[in-house]
Design a protein around this motif. Structure first.
Motif, PDB file in Angstrom:
ATOM      1  N   ILE A  60      12.005  20.320 -27.789  1.00  0.00           N
ATOM      2  CA  ILE A  60      11.024  19.237 -27.671  1.00  0.00           C
ATOM      3  C   ILE A  60      11.225  18.513 -26.344  1.00  0.00           C
ATOM      4  O   ILE A  60      12.340  18.143 -25.982  1.00  0.00           O
ATOM      5  CB  ILE A  60      11.170  18.241 -28.843  1.00  0.00           C
ATOM      6  N   ALA A  61      10.117  18.348 -25.607  1.00  0.00           N
ATOM      7  CA  ALA A  61      10.146  17.653 -24.325  1.00  0.00           C
ATOM      8  C   ALA A  61       9.182  16.471 -24.391  1.00  0.00           C
ATOM      9  O   ALA A  61       8.488  16.258 -25.390  1.00  0.00           O
ATOM     10  CB  ALA A  61       9.760  18.615 -23.202  1.00  0.00           C
ATOM     11  N   LYS A  62       9.141  15.698 -23.311  1.00  0.00           N
ATOM     12  CA  LYS A  62       8.250  14.541 -23.244  1.00  0.00           C
ATOM     13  C   LYS A  62       7.044  14.883 -22.378  1.00  0.00           C
ATOM     14  O   LYS A  62       7.155  15.605 -21.387  1.00  0.00           O
ATOM     15  CB  LYS A  62       8.982  13.327 -22.671  1.00  0.00           C
ATOM     16  N   GLY A  63       5.903  14.359 -22.767  1.00  0.00           N
ATOM     17  CA  GLY A  63       4.689  14.619 -22.004  1.00  0.00           C
ATOM     18  C   GLY A  63       3.775  13.412 -22.015  1.00  0.00           C
ATOM     19  O   GLY A  63       3.841  12.564 -22.904  1.00  0.00           O
ATOM     20  N   TYR A  64       2.908  13.324 -20.998  1.00  0.00           N
ATOM     21  CA  TYR A  64       1.943  12.245 -20.900  1.00  0.00           C
ATOM     22  C   TYR A  64       0.542  12.834 -20.967  1.00  0.00           C
ATOM     23  O   TYR A  64       0.204  13.776 -20.225  1.00  0.00           O
ATOM     24  CB  TYR A  64       2.129  11.484 -19.590  1.00  0.00           C
ATOM     25  N   GLU A  65      -0.263  12.299 -21.901  1.00  0.00           N
ATOM     26  CA  GLU A  65      -1.627  12.808 -22.041  1.00  0.00           C
ATOM     27  C   GLU A  65      -2.543  12.063 -21.078  1.00  0.00           C
ATOM     28  O   GLU A  65      -2.726  10.841 -21.180  1.00  0.00           O
ATOM     29  CB  GLU A  65      -2.115  12.627 -23.478  1.00  0.00           C
ATOM     30  N   ALA A  66      -3.129  12.791 -20.134  1.00  0.00           N
ATOM     31  CA  ALA A  66      -4.018  12.207 -19.132  1.00  0.00           C
ATOM     32  C   ALA A  66      -5.358  11.840 -19.768  1.00  0.00           C
ATOM     33  O   ALA A  66      -5.696  12.315 -20.865  1.00  0.00           O
ATOM     34  CB  ALA A  66      -4.232  13.198 -17.980  1.00  0.00           C
ATOM     35  N   PRO A  67      -6.135  10.976 -19.110  1.00  0.00           N
ATOM     36  CA  PRO A  67      -7.437  10.581 -19.656  1.00  0.00           C
ATOM     37  C   PRO A  67      -8.365  11.758 -19.959  1.00  0.00           C
ATOM     38  O   PRO A  67      -9.192  11.686 -20.869  1.00  0.00           O
ATOM     39  CB  PRO A  67      -8.016   9.683 -18.558  1.00  0.00           C
ATOM     40  N   ASP A  68      -8.222  12.850 -19.214  1.00  0.00           N
ATOM     41  CA  ASP A  68      -9.085  14.008 -19.461  1.00  0.00           C
ATOM     42  C   ASP A  68      -8.562  14.912 -20.576  1.00  0.00           C
ATOM     43  O   ASP A  68      -9.140  15.960 -20.862  1.00  0.00           O
ATOM     44  CB  ASP A  68      -9.257  14.827 -18.183  1.00  0.00           C
TER      45      ASP A  68
END
Length: 391
Positions: A60-68
């Motif tokens: 499991i890693a960390k991620g950022y969901e972009a507006p698109d």
């Protein structure tokens, strides 16, 4: 105790190598989520939406969901290499008065210890400077993957780092305070201060404890023994019409004094129409304070409950509360009278016993003296007769 962070305190050109230790802990009783039907454990699983399979924690890693909708992956190296000036450093920004920071902003506390012997002197210097000035140090620190506002203060001869919320993380309180204008009479304010003084006497915060955890433990033990757990009695309804704030304050002060064994009360009428007389609280001796400590918890709870119940009374209760109060006062008066009578009887008995003992001792002494005198006379007469016979 294991250190949770290592770095340094920096103010001006002074650097103090330090390490942080968690200063608080919670004593919650662990409760599991279980299936009500068969009491089996309910576990949370990490499932990949695309593959519909459980994923081990290591993947499991960390991620950022972009507006698109796209996902930007962030690695541990990205997070560890953030260009933060406060990384591994407690950067002192300013020294301000202790009351400057609202306690609403306080979060987690850490004890600050030195990392080596060379840090002992600057550590002591900072501690003494904060103590004498009555100030705290406003700082910033990067801890546990985020930067936090924090303050450095002195607690029991030890530096403490208290992390804080950022100012924009505190919600505004607009619209919460009652907007209706009210008038507070001077006698009401004075009586409220008298109640505050009464509840503050001999207060010891270290004597407080978590009653919820104790009650929960009792329920668990009852279930383990297969018996019915204890239940709290149903509380009386608190809704109703506010009748008299002044009477509530007076009754609260009276109840607090009675619970402490004090008899002095104010002379207010309790109707809220007259001017209440607030007397000075009596100065108690050391023995009185010791006795008062035994009932401190009960006094605080009784006074608080009395204030709440008397200020807001259901319409259908009538005069039950005042009747109960009179009965309670009567029982206490009877108990005090009985105690006084018992003490008086004990004193009378003791005096009677002492008088009897003295009389008995005198009689015995006189009898013994007479007997001794008679014996001596007989002996002397016998000796004289013997001498005449010999002659």
């Amino acid at each position: 105790m294991r250190a949770t962070w290592k770095g340094a305190i920096s103010f001006g050109l002074v650097t103090i190598p330090v390490q942080l230790f968690t200063a608080t802990e919670e004593h919650d009783i662990p409760l599991r989520q279980v299936h009500e039907k068969d009491a089996s454990r309910v576990r949370l699983r990490r499932v990949c939406e695309a593959e519909d399979v459980e994923i081990p924690y290591q993947e499991i890693a960390k991620g950022y969901e972009a507006p698109d909708g796209s996902m930007i992956m962030l690695t541990d190296e990205d997070l560890a290499g953030l260009p933060l000036p406060s990384k591994k450093l407690i950067d002192v920004l300013a020294f301000v008065d202790a009351g400057t920071i609202d306690p609403l902003m306080f979060s987690k506390a850490y004890y600050v210890g030195t990392a080596d012997k060379a840090a002992a002197k600057p550590y002591a210097l900072l501690k003494e400077a904060l103590t004498e000035s009555g100030q705290i140090a406003v700082t910033k620190i990067a801890i546990r993957s985020r930067e936090s506002l924090a303050v450095l203060r002195v607690h029991e001869d030890t530096l403490v780092l208290q992390t804080c919320l950022w100012p924009d993380e505190v919600r505004p309180a607009a619209g919460i305070t009652p907007e209706d204008e009210v008038t507070i009479r001077p006698q009401e304010l004075q009586m409220a201060k008298s109640l505050m003084d009464m509840l503050s006497q001999d207060f010891d915060i270290s004597a407080l404890h978590d009653e919820y955890q104790e009650a929960l433990q009792q329920v668990i033990e009852a279930r383990l023994m297969g018996i019915e757990p204890p239940h709290e009695e149903e509380a009386a309804p608190t809704g109703g019409q506010v009748i008299d704030l002044m009477a509530a304050l007076e009754n609260s002060v009276r109840a607090a004094r009675e619970s402490r064994g004090e008899t002095g009360t104010g002379s207010g009428t309790g109707t809220g129409t007259g001017t209440a007389e607030v007397r000075e609280l009596p100065v108690r001796t050391a023995a009185g304070k010791t006795a008062a400590k035994r009932t401190e918890r009960t006094a605080t709870k009784t006074a608080a409950k009395t204030a709440a119940k008397t200020a807001v009374v259901p319409k259908d209760t009538g005069g039950k509360k005042s009747t109960a109060a009179r009965k309670t006062a009567a029982r206490k008066t009877t108990a005090k009278s009985t105690s006084a009578k018992t003490a008086s009887a004990a004193k009378t008995t003791a005096k009677s016993t002492a008088t009897t003992a003295k009389t008995t001792a005198k009689t015995t002494a006189k009898t013994t003296a007479k007997t001794t005198a008679k014996s001596a006379a007989k002996t002397a007469t016998a000796k004289k007769a013997t001498k005449r016979a010999s002659a």
